[in-house]
Design an enzyme around this catalytic site. Structure first.
Site, mmCIF file in Angstrom:
data_model
loop_
_atom_site.group_PDB
_atom_site.id
_atom_site.type_symbol
_atom_site.label_atom_id
_atom_site.label_comp_id
_atom_site.label_asym_id
_atom_site.label_seq_id
_atom_site.Cartn_x
_atom_site.Cartn_y
_atom_site.Cartn_z
ATOM 1 N N GLY A 1 78.991 21.746 19.687
ATOM 2 C CA GLY A 1 79.647 21.805 18.389
ATOM 3 C C GLY A 1 79.653 23.219 17.839
ATOM 4 N N HIS A 2 78.504 23.884 17.932
ATOM 5 C CA HIS A 2 78.429 25.275 17.474
ATOM 6 C C HIS A 2 79.320 26.182 18.322
ATOM 7 C CE1 HIS A 2 74.286 23.807 16.179
ATOM 8 N NE2 HIS A 2 74.852 24.155 15.045
ATOM 9 N N GLY B 1 70.811 27.348 14.137
ATOM 10 C CA GLY B 1 70.322 27.507 15.496
ATOM 11 C C GLY B 1 70.229 26.204 16.265
ATOM 12 N N ASP C 1 80.064 17.556 9.344
ATOM 13 C CA ASP C 1 79.545 17.519 7.979
ATOM 14 C C ASP C 1 80.699 17.814 7.027
ATOM 15 O OD1 ASP C 1 78.187 17.631 5.605
ATOM 16 O OD2 ASP C 1 76.502 18.780 6.406
ATOM 17 N N GLN D 1 67.431 24.256 1.727
ATOM 18 C CA GLN D 1 68.247 23.045 1.838
ATOM 19 C C GLN D 1 67.480 21.852 2.386
ATOM 20 O OE1 GLN D 1 70.945 25.302 4.512
ATOM 21 N NE2 GLN D 1 71.145 23.385 5.649
#
Length: 300
Positions: free
Chosen positions: A36-37, A31, A150, A61
């Protein structure tokens, strides 16, 4: 757009789509969506009949001293952005829906997880792999979309999909950046004005290293030193790591060859930032094409 928060109902809907012969593209997120999302969503929208977005801040995580409690959350904003970008199903479960009782089985990532971010975040990628196994079984997608910011996570997911035979195509998507080069991240909101002005130095350091490779530098030690010196000269951040490794296996390199990942992580006062650049070079022993060993930059 359909909003779901129950696993059983979500699985029933996914089975219905599959019976109808529809392809499903899946974008898993925590969220606080940014460009980028949305680049992942837009790519999924272009390639699938149905786009599923998950918004779930996964407690597994986060380490004990990390930012789980204060990780930015704004579900109504996420809902609006998802709808604007054509998401068909938004899956937003609570933690007690995903983990109603202590797990009896969880993932342990054996490779690619004890270097880079995994060195200072033990157990992080075990948590990532565990939640993704659950989400893959819930959504049953044809394709799953992940950002290359990532790159280590993408490498871990690649291993997860292959080793456990998930019938899913992994789609890596290039990093989206601000105009000054800073990689888009939900954690950028933590930066002070001074830190925000310094943060683009990460990508500038990576670009300088890539230029050195293009000019013929092949020493990993020299590249690491160059990146580290640039960051130290232009920021007050504490460097977590500067690494040069092969990709996707993430083996540290002494001499650059093949697919090379140059990756950095730094800590500002309230934010840990990561960035990387990928370079394609001839593998050791390969013959060139007569044009010299010119670097090809596959992803930014």
């Amino acid at each position: 757009m359909i909003v779901m928060d129950q696993i059983a109902a979500m699985q029933a809907l996914m089975r219905q789509y599959r019976r109808e012969g529809k392809t499903i593209g899946f974008v898993p997120t925590m969220g606080y969506l940014h460009e980028g999302h949305t680049s992942l969503i837009d790519r999924a929208r272009a390639e699938n009949d149905i786009v599923v977005l998950s918004v779930f801040v996964n407690p597994l995580q986060f380490g004990p001293n990390e930012d789980f409690a204060r990780y930015p959350r704004d579900f109504e904003r996420d809902r609006r952005i998802a709808e604007q970008h054509g998401v068909d199903v938004l899956f937003h479960p609570e933690a007690d829906e995903m983990y109603p009782e202590p797990l009896t089985v969880r993932a342990i990532v054996q490779a690619r997880a004890d270097v880079l971010c995994g060195r200072s975040r033990p157990g992080h990628f075990d948590g990532v792999a565990t939640v993704l196994m659950k989400l893959f079984n819930i959504v049953m997608p044809d394709r799953a979309y992940f950002g290359m910011k990532d790159a280590q996570q993408v490498a871990v997911v690649d291993g997860l999909i292959r080793d456990l035979n998930f019938p899913i195509e992994l789609v890596p998507v290039p990093t989206v950046r601000e105009a000054d080069g800073l990689a888009k991240s939900s954690r950028n909101v933590y930066l002070s004005p001074q830190e925000r002005s310094e943060a683009p130095a990460l990508y500038a350091a990576l670009q300088a290293a890539a230029s050195a490779v293009e000019r013929g530098e092949r020493s990993a030690a020299a590249i690491r030193r160059m990146v580290r010196e640039h960051i130290e000269a232009h920021t007050h951040a504490e460097i977590d790591y500067v690494e040069v490794c092969s990709y996707p296996d993430l083996t540290p390199l002494e001499t650059l060859a093949g697919t090379v990942l140059i990756a950095v992580a730094v800590r500002f006062a309230s934010a840990r930032l990561i960035d990387n650049i990928m370079i394609e070079l001839p593998k050791t022993g390969e013959q060139g094409d007569g044009k010299g060993e010119q670097a090809c930059f596959a992803r930014s």
